[in-house]
Scaffold this motif. Structure first.
Motif, PDB file in Angstrom:
ATOM      1  N   ALA A 112       0.856  -1.176   0.000  1.00 48.56           N
ATOM      2  CA  ALA A 112       0.000   0.000   0.000  1.00 48.56           C
ATOM      3  C   ALA A 112       0.893   1.226   0.000  1.00 48.56           C
ATOM      4  O   ALA A 112       1.810   1.332   0.821  1.00 48.56           O
ATOM      5  CB  ALA A 112      -0.899   0.007   1.231  1.00 48.56           C
ATOM      6  N   HIS A 113       0.651   2.130  -0.935  1.00 46.39           N
ATOM      7  CA  HIS A 113       1.404   3.382  -0.994  1.00 46.39           C
ATOM      8  C   HIS A 113       0.624   4.405  -0.177  1.00 46.39           C
ATOM      9  O   HIS A 113      -0.355   4.990  -0.648  1.00 46.39           O
ATOM     10  CB  HIS A 113       1.594   3.806  -2.445  1.00 46.39           C
ATOM     11  N   VAL A 114       1.040   4.610   1.054  1.00 43.93           N
ATOM     12  CA  VAL A 114       0.197   5.234   2.069  1.00 43.93           C
ATOM     13  C   VAL A 114       0.249   6.758   2.058  1.00 43.93           C
ATOM     14  O   VAL A 114       1.304   7.364   2.243  1.00 43.93           O
ATOM     15  CB  VAL A 114       0.583   4.716   3.469  1.00 43.93           C
ATOM     16  N   ARG A 115      -0.921   7.326   1.833  1.00 42.65           N
ATOM     17  CA  ARG A 115      -1.146   8.749   2.073  1.00 42.65           C
ATOM     18  C   ARG A 115      -2.212   8.933   3.148  1.00 42.65           C
ATOM     19  O   ARG A 115      -2.127   9.830   3.981  1.00 42.65           O
ATOM     20  CB  ARG A 115      -1.579   9.453   0.786  1.00 42.65           C
ATOM     21  N   THR A 116      -3.227   8.059   3.102  1.00 38.42           N
ATOM     22  CA  THR A 116      -4.310   8.093   4.085  1.00 38.42           C
ATOM     23  C   THR A 116      -4.620   6.668   4.532  1.00 38.42           C
ATOM     24  O   THR A 116      -4.160   5.689   3.933  1.00 38.42           O
ATOM     25  CB  THR A 116      -5.586   8.703   3.492  1.00 38.42           C
ATOM     26  N   ALA A 117      -5.462   6.572   5.563  1.00 37.99           N
ATOM     27  CA  ALA A 117      -5.887   5.258   6.050  1.00 37.99           C
ATOM     28  C   ALA A 117      -6.636   4.484   4.972  1.00 37.99           C
ATOM     29  O   ALA A 117      -6.620   3.246   4.959  1.00 37.99           O
ATOM     30  CB  ALA A 117      -6.762   5.430   7.286  1.00 37.99           C
ATOM     31  N   ASP A 118      -7.275   5.188   4.055  1.00 40.49           N
ATOM     32  CA  ASP A 118      -8.024   4.523   2.987  1.00 40.49           C
ATOM     33  C   ASP A 118      -7.103   3.716   2.075  1.00 40.49           C
ATOM     34  O   ASP A 118      -7.516   2.683   1.538  1.00 40.49           O
ATOM     35  CB  ASP A 118      -8.788   5.565   2.163  1.00 40.49           C
ATOM     36  N   ASP A 119      -5.879   4.166   1.892  1.00 39.75           N
ATOM     37  CA  ASP A 119      -4.926   3.412   1.065  1.00 39.75           C
ATOM     38  C   ASP A 119      -4.632   2.051   1.695  1.00 39.75           C
ATOM     39  O   ASP A 119      -4.499   1.048   0.983  1.00 39.75           O
ATOM     40  CB  ASP A 119      -3.624   4.204   0.909  1.00 39.75           C
ATOM     41  N   ILE A 120      -4.542   2.013   3.011  1.00 41.42           N
ATOM     42  CA  ILE A 120      -4.307   0.753   3.716  1.00 41.42           C
ATOM     43  C   ILE A 120      -5.532  -0.147   3.599  1.00 41.42           C
ATOM     44  O   ILE A 120      -5.425  -1.350   3.345  1.00 41.42           O
ATOM     45  CB  ILE A 120      -3.951   1.014   5.189  1.00 41.42           C
ATOM     46  N   ARG A 121      -6.706   0.432   3.762  1.00 40.71           N
ATOM     47  CA  ARG A 121      -7.948  -0.346   3.672  1.00 40.71           C
ATOM     48  C   ARG A 121      -8.090  -1.002   2.300  1.00 40.71           C
ATOM     49  O   ARG A 121      -8.437  -2.186   2.193  1.00 40.71           O
ATOM     50  CB  ARG A 121      -9.153   0.568   3.935  1.00 40.71           C
ATOM     51  N   LYS A 122      -7.804  -0.258   1.235  1.00 40.72           N
ATOM     52  CA  LYS A 122      -7.939  -0.797  -0.118  1.00 40.72           C
ATOM     53  C   LYS A 122      -6.971  -1.955  -0.349  1.00 40.72           C
ATOM     54  O   LYS A 122      -7.326  -2.948  -0.991  1.00 40.72           O
ATOM     55  CB  LYS A 122      -7.698   0.314  -1.146  1.00 40.72           C
ATOM     56  N   ALA A 123      -5.763  -1.840   0.173  1.00 35.42           N
ATOM     57  CA  ALA A 123      -4.795  -2.928   0.020  1.00 35.42           C
ATOM     58  C   ALA A 123      -5.260  -4.168   0.775  1.00 35.42           C
ATOM     59  O   ALA A 123      -5.124  -5.302   0.294  1.00 35.42           O
ATOM     60  CB  ALA A 123      -3.424  -2.486   0.512  1.00 35.42           C
ATOM     61  N   ALA A 124      -5.847  -3.974   1.958  1.00 38.85           N
ATOM     62  CA  ALA A 124      -6.324  -5.105   2.751  1.00 38.85           C
ATOM     63  C   ALA A 124      -7.466  -5.827   2.049  1.00 38.85           C
ATOM     64  O   ALA A 124      -7.623  -7.053   2.185  1.00 38.85           O
ATOM     65  CB  ALA A 124      -6.777  -4.624   4.123  1.00 38.85           C
ATOM     66  N   GLU A 125      -8.258  -5.107   1.279  1.00 35.32           N
ATOM     67  CA  GLU A 125      -9.399  -5.699   0.581  1.00 35.32           C
ATOM     68  C   GLU A 125      -8.995  -6.636  -0.550  1.00 35.32           C
ATOM     69  O   GLU A 125      -9.834  -7.362  -1.082  1.00 35.32           O
ATOM     70  CB  GLU A 125     -10.315  -4.594   0.046  1.00 35.32           C
ATOM     71  N   THR A 126      -7.726  -6.647  -0.924  1.00 33.25           N
ATOM     72  CA  THR A 126      -7.283  -7.556  -1.984  1.00 33.25           C
ATOM     73  C   THR A 126      -7.241  -9.001  -1.504  1.00 33.25           C
ATOM     74  O   THR A 126      -7.166  -9.924  -2.315  1.00 33.25           O
ATOM     75  CB  THR A 126      -5.882  -7.174  -2.494  1.00 33.25           C
ATOM     76  N   GLY A 127      -7.241  -9.213  -0.192  1.00 25.89           N
ATOM     77  CA  GLY A 127      -7.178 -10.570   0.342  1.00 25.89           C
ATOM     78  C   GLY A 127      -5.780 -11.144   0.410  1.00 25.89           C
ATOM     79  O   GLY A 127      -5.612 -12.366   0.532  1.00 25.89           O
ATOM     80  N   ALA A 128      -4.761 -10.292   0.344  1.00 28.08           N
ATOM     81  CA  ALA A 128      -3.376 -10.754   0.438  1.00 28.08           C
ATOM     82  C   ALA A 128      -3.089 -11.298   1.833  1.00 28.08           C
ATOM     83  O   ALA A 128      -3.764 -10.962   2.808  1.00 28.08           O
ATOM     84  CB  ALA A 128      -2.419  -9.613   0.113  1.00 28.08           C
ATOM     85  N   ASP A 129      -2.066 -12.136   1.923  1.00 26.81           N
ATOM     86  CA  ASP A 129      -1.699 -12.748   3.201  1.00 26.81           C
ATOM     87  C   ASP A 129      -1.097 -11.737   4.169  1.00 26.81           C
ATOM     88  O   ASP A 129      -1.286 -11.839   5.387  1.00 26.81           O
ATOM     89  CB  ASP A 129      -0.695 -13.880   2.976  1.00 26.81           C
ATOM     90  N   ARG A 130      -0.335 -10.794   3.634  1.00 23.04           N
ATOM     91  CA  ARG A 130       0.274  -9.745   4.445  1.00 23.04           C
ATOM     92  C   ARG A 130       0.282  -8.453   3.635  1.00 23.04           C
ATOM     93  O   ARG A 130       0.244  -8.482   2.398  1.00 23.04           O
ATOM     94  CB  ARG A 130       1.706 -10.098   4.858  1.00 23.04           C
ATOM     95  N   LEU A 131       0.374  -7.332   4.341  1.00 23.10           N
ATOM     96  CA  LEU A 131       0.491  -6.037   3.688  1.00 23.10           C
ATOM     97  C   LEU A 131       1.879  -5.465   3.920  1.00 23.10           C
ATOM     98  O   LEU A 131       2.538  -5.783   4.920  1.00 23.10           O
ATOM     99  CB  LEU A 131      -0.546  -5.053   4.235  1.00 23.10           C
ATOM    100  N   LEU A 132       2.321  -4.641   2.993  1.00 28.10           N
ATOM    101  CA  LEU A 132       3.565  -3.897   3.142  1.00 28.10           C
ATOM    102  C   LEU A 132       3.217  -2.427   2.952  1.00 28.10           C
ATOM    103  O   LEU A 132       2.802  -2.011   1.877  1.00 28.10           O
ATOM    104  CB  LEU A 132       4.610  -4.351   2.122  1.00 28.10           C
ATOM    105  N   LEU A 133       3.344  -1.663   4.030  1.00 28.88           N
ATOM    106  CA  LEU A 133       2.937  -0.262   4.030  1.00 28.88           C
ATOM    107  C   LEU A 133       4.134   0.605   3.699  1.00 28.88           C
ATOM    108  O   LEU A 133       5.085   0.717   4.468  1.00 28.88           O
ATOM    109  CB  LEU A 133       2.358   0.110   5.397  1.00 28.88           C
ATOM    110  N   ASP A 134       4.077   1.226   2.520  1.00 27.64           N
ATOM    111  CA  ASP A 134       5.214   1.962   1.981  1.00 27.64           C
ATOM    112  C   ASP A 134       4.827   3.422   1.763  1.00 27.64           C
ATOM    113  O   ASP A 134       3.643   3.776   1.727  1.00 27.64           O
ATOM    114  CB  ASP A 134       5.641   1.329   0.652  1.00 27.64           C
TER     115      ASP A 134
END
Length: 216
Positions: free
Chosen positions: A107-129
């Motif tokens: 997730a290319h983070v500017r807001t919390a919504d960027d993290i939420r959208k990445a989580a919705e992909t169903g990936a096993d883990r997220l990488l917040l960049d």
């Protein structure tokens, strides 16, 4: 203990350092950038990687069949999607990848919504960049870690972007991540620096007694 991923590896001496430090993850970038490696080089370096370190293949908007073919041939334990991949891409990869191969989404983070959208992909883990309009990653820029505690993140996550031995302990304290990811922060003149790699790993793991030392 926080997991450590050393990314952008492309030389035998990089692998020697990773093995000596027993880093949890070693990242190989297959996307166009100065740290890109060919599948042939990644496969050769992967063979020198010692257990329990896991190999991560980093891709940016690469078609799923190509990702799966490269990951399997090179022996990747994880594929990291660092572009605009969606839930459909993740689902397709699950069908194509070898059993047990994890899928991470950046997730290319500017807001919390960027993290939420990445989580919705169903990936096993997220990488917040950190977000950059010019590059998918490896820019050396940080983002506001204070955003992370505001989010209900359903899977383990890494923090990346602008980390170094000097600030990784703060990132761990604020963001409470499963792991941390570093690339440019352990380089000198564009190449991995064994001493900086050691200092980063020790600082991330809270080994203060060693954090001021390098590797000869």
């Amino acid at each position: 203990m926080v997991k450590v991923k050393l990314c952008g590896l492309r030389r035998v001496e990089d692998i020697i350092s990773v093995n000596r430090l027993a880093a949890d993850y070693a990242g190989f970038v297959f996307a166009p950038c100065k740290r890109k490696v060919t599948p042939e080089l990644a496969r050769a370096l992967r063979k020198s990687l010692k257990s329990p370190t896991k190999a991560v293949g980093v891709f940016v908007d690469t078609p799923a069949p190509e990702v799966a073919a490269i990951a399997e041939w090179c022996g990747m334990d994880v594929v990291q999607m660092h572009g605009n991949e969606d839930a459909e891409t993740v689902q397709t990869l699950r069908m194509l990848l070898p059993s047990g191969c994890e899928i991470w989404k950046a997730a290319h983070v500017r807001t919390a919504d960027d993290i939420r959208k990445a989580a919705e992909t169903g990936a096993d883990r997220l990488l917040l960049d950190a977000y950059s309009p010019d590059a998918a990653g490896g820019t050396g820029a940080t983002f506001n870690w204070e955003i992370i505690p505001q989010c209900d993140i359903p899977v383990p996550y890494f923090v990346a972007g602008g980390l170094s031995a000097e600030n990784v302990a703060d990132a761990v304290r604020v963001a409470q991540p499963y792991g941390v990811d570093v690339s440019s922060g352990v380089e000198t003149d564009g190449f991995k620096d064994a001493g900086k790699m050691a200092q980063f790993v020790w600082a991330a793991r809270g080994e203060a007694s060693q954090a001021g030392q390098g590797i000869e």
